[in-house]
Design a protein around this motif. Structure first.
Motif, short mmCIF file in Angstrom:
data_model
loop_
_atom_site.label_atom_id
_atom_site.label_comp_id
_atom_site.label_asym_id
_atom_site.label_seq_id
_atom_site.Cartn_x
_atom_site.Cartn_y
_atom_site.Cartn_z
N ARG A 1 48.88 57.32 43.84
CA ARG A 1 49.41 57.72 45.15
C ARG A 1 50.51 58.76 45.02
O ARG A 1 50.62 59.68 45.83
CB ARG A 1 49.95 56.48 45.86
CG ARG A 1 50.59 56.70 47.23
CD ARG A 1 51.47 55.51 47.58
NE ARG A 1 52.61 55.40 46.68
CZ ARG A 1 53.29 54.27 46.46
NH1 ARG A 1 52.92 53.14 47.05
NH2 ARG A 1 54.32 54.26 45.64
N ASP A 2 51.33 58.64 43.96
CA ASP A 2 52.47 59.53 43.77
C ASP A 2 52.19 60.65 42.79
O ASP A 2 53.10 61.26 42.25
CB ASP A 2 53.70 58.72 43.33
CG ASP A 2 54.20 57.81 44.44
OD1 ASP A 2 53.71 57.93 45.58
OD2 ASP A 2 55.08 56.98 44.17
N GLY A 3 50.91 60.93 42.56
CA GLY A 3 50.53 62.15 41.85
C GLY A 3 50.26 62.04 40.38
O GLY A 3 49.98 63.05 39.72
N ALA A 4 50.31 60.84 39.79
CA ALA A 4 50.08 60.70 38.35
C ALA A 4 48.60 60.88 38.02
O ALA A 4 47.72 60.49 38.79
CB ALA A 4 50.55 59.34 37.87
N THR A 5 48.35 61.48 36.85
CA THR A 5 46.98 61.61 36.35
C THR A 5 46.78 60.85 35.05
O THR A 5 45.64 60.70 34.59
CB THR A 5 46.64 63.09 36.11
OG1 THR A 5 47.60 63.67 35.23
CG2 THR A 5 46.64 63.86 37.43
N VAL A 6 47.88 60.37 34.46
CA VAL A 6 47.84 59.57 33.23
C VAL A 6 48.67 58.33 33.45
O VAL A 6 49.76 58.39 34.02
CB VAL A 6 48.38 60.37 32.02
CG1 VAL A 6 48.39 59.49 30.76
CG2 VAL A 6 47.56 61.64 31.79
N PHE A 7 48.15 57.19 32.98
CA PHE A 7 48.86 55.93 33.15
C PHE A 7 48.93 55.20 31.81
O PHE A 7 47.90 54.89 31.20
CB PHE A 7 48.17 55.03 34.17
CG PHE A 7 48.98 53.83 34.58
CD1 PHE A 7 49.87 53.91 35.64
CD2 PHE A 7 48.85 52.63 33.91
CE1 PHE A 7 50.63 52.81 36.02
CE2 PHE A 7 49.59 51.52 34.28
CZ PHE A 7 50.49 51.62 35.34
N LEU A 8 50.16 54.96 31.33
CA LEU A 8 50.38 54.21 30.10
C LEU A 8 50.36 52.72 30.41
O LEU A 8 51.12 52.24 31.26
CB LEU A 8 51.72 54.59 29.49
CG LEU A 8 51.88 56.06 29.05
CD1 LEU A 8 53.34 56.41 28.88
CD2 LEU A 8 51.12 56.30 27.76
N VAL A 9 49.52 51.98 29.71
CA VAL A 9 49.38 50.55 29.97
C VAL A 9 49.42 49.78 28.66
O VAL A 9 48.87 50.24 27.65
CB VAL A 9 48.05 50.26 30.73
CG1 VAL A 9 46.84 50.71 29.91
CG2 VAL A 9 47.92 48.79 31.08
N PRO A 10 50.10 48.63 28.61
CA PRO A 10 50.02 47.79 27.40
C PRO A 10 48.57 47.50 27.07
O PRO A 10 47.79 47.14 27.95
CB PRO A 10 50.79 46.52 27.82
CG PRO A 10 51.74 46.98 28.88
CD PRO A 10 51.01 48.05 29.63
N ARG A 11 48.21 47.66 25.80
CA ARG A 11 46.80 47.54 25.42
C ARG A 11 46.19 46.20 25.86
O ARG A 11 45.02 46.14 26.25
CB ARG A 11 46.65 47.69 23.91
CG ARG A 11 45.21 47.62 23.42
CD ARG A 11 45.11 47.86 21.92
NE ARG A 11 45.47 49.22 21.56
CZ ARG A 11 44.63 50.25 21.64
NH1 ARG A 11 43.40 50.06 22.08
NH2 ARG A 11 45.03 51.45 21.27
N ALA A 12 46.98 45.14 25.81
CA ALA A 12 46.45 43.81 26.18
C ALA A 12 46.03 43.74 27.64
O ALA A 12 45.31 42.82 28.03
CB ALA A 12 47.51 42.74 25.89
N GLU A 13 46.46 44.71 28.45
CA GLU A 13 46.14 44.67 29.88
C GLU A 13 45.18 45.78 30.29
O GLU A 13 45.08 46.12 31.47
CB GLU A 13 47.43 44.75 30.70
CG GLU A 13 48.31 43.53 30.50
CD GLU A 13 49.59 43.57 31.31
OE1 GLU A 13 49.70 42.78 32.27
OE2 GLU A 13 50.47 44.39 30.98
N CYS A 14 44.45 46.31 29.31
CA CYS A 14 43.47 47.34 29.62
C CYS A 14 42.43 46.85 30.63
O CYS A 14 42.02 47.57 31.54
CB CYS A 14 42.76 47.79 28.35
SG CYS A 14 43.51 49.25 27.56
N GLY A 15 41.98 45.61 30.45
CA GLY A 15 40.97 45.07 31.35
C GLY A 15 41.46 45.00 32.78
O GLY A 15 40.75 45.39 33.72
N ASP A 16 42.68 44.51 32.97
CA ASP A 16 43.24 44.43 34.32
C ASP A 16 43.43 45.81 34.92
O ASP A 16 43.16 46.04 36.11
CB ASP A 16 44.60 43.71 34.29
CG ASP A 16 44.46 42.22 33.99
OD1 ASP A 16 43.34 41.69 34.14
OD2 ASP A 16 45.46 41.60 33.60
N ALA A 17 43.90 46.75 34.09
CA ALA A 17 44.15 48.10 34.60
C ALA A 17 42.86 48.81 34.98
O ALA A 17 42.85 49.66 35.88
CB ALA A 17 44.91 48.91 33.54
N SER A 18 41.78 48.48 34.30
CA SER A 18 40.50 49.14 34.56
C SER A 18 39.88 48.66 35.87
O SER A 18 39.01 49.34 36.43
CB SER A 18 39.52 48.89 33.42
OG SER A 18 40.03 49.41 32.20
#
Length: 276
Positions: free
Chosen positions: A225-242
């Motif tokens: 929403r605020d213009g980001a094109t890259v998101f850093l996520v803790p690897r253990a939460e890749c599934g949730d982020a996807s």
């Protein structure tokens, strides 16, 4: 002449089970309706959460610089590093069944157990104090991790962090990256972000270890929403982020500050970086 005895009238037949069934069904239906009405009005131990604010740690928040560094030359980066948050119904708010049901099926909000959103404290004051304490500890860890990565001593470089009205530890990773970008960039004269708007979340330990957080799917929405094109996520939460990942947002899984810096440098140089 003898009288004729009166005829006996047949006795009424007992009511059949089939005749009683409509009454039984009606009673059960009324009971179900009453139970549903009580359930719909009863408060439930849940919080409704939504995408919250984001803040560029390389810039200002509420009119104050998020990161202030003295004792060393500071760069003027072109990109953004946005920490992300979620917003939740207050700990004393009443959440009822209709809100829970609609929240489960909505894409712009989520229903979470209240204890997972507010694990400590019984009132607003206690919860705020706890969250502020977590943020202070996270800020100290973020400074320590960044200076350790850069090989600098706290005696020579002073870093002050300010994020008013933001609590909890989940901004730690982005604060560390912000310090690195302001002092060192990509190490070759360029921005660590490559001029992009990068967002993310994750706790940080003084040794640079990145830890998991909550509400990642909502934070990805806030980031895009605020213009980001890259998101850093803790690897253990890749599934949730996807899950329900906004279009146009690339996930970058991280486990350490060193790894996050290396991956951002690779992206800035146009090289391949790992993804979820």
């Amino acid at each position: 002449m003898s009288a004729t005895p009166p005829k006996q009238q047949p006795s009424a037949a007992p009511s059949s089970p089939a005749g009683r069934r409509p009454l039984w069904l009606a009673a059960c239906a009324l009971l179900v309706v009453a139970l549903l009405a009580v359930a719909a009005l009863a408060p439930l131990p849940y919080s409704v959460t939504r995408p919250g604010l984001t803040a560029d740690v390389l810039g200002e928040h509420d009119g104050e610089p998020v990161i202030t560094i003295t004792g060393a030359e500071v760069r003027d980066p072109a990109g953004e590093l946005r920490m992300t948050t979620i917003t939740a119904t207050s700990p004393d708010a009443t959440v009822r069944l209709p809100e829970v049901v609609t929240g489960w099926f909505a894409g712009d909000r989520a229903v979470m157990p209240r204890d997972s959103v507010y694990p400590v404290g019984d009132n607003r004051e206690e919860i705020q104090e706890h969250n502020e304490g977590q943020m202070r500890a996270s800020q100290h860890a973020a400074v320590a991790a960044a200076l350790d990565y850069l090989g600098l001593e706290a005696d020579d470089v002073t870093v002050e962090l300010s994020l008013a009205d933001v609590g909890g530890p989940s901004a730690g990773l982005l604060l560390s990256l912000g310090i690195v970008d302001l002092l060192h960039g990509d190490g070759a004269g360029g921005d660590l972000t490559g001029g992009l708007t990068v967002a993310g979340t994750g706790t940080i330990e003084p040794d640079g270890t990145v830890g998991s957080v909550g509400g990642v799917p909502l934070k990805t929405q806030a980031a895009r929403r605020d213009g980001a094109t890259v998101f850093l996520v803790p690897r253990a939460e890749c599934g949730d982020a996807s899950a329900n990942l906004p279009e146009g947002l690339t996930l970058l899984p991280v486990t350490t500050l060193d790894g996050a810096v290396a991956d951002l440098r690779a992206l800035a140089a146009g090289e391949q970086a790992p993804s979820c």
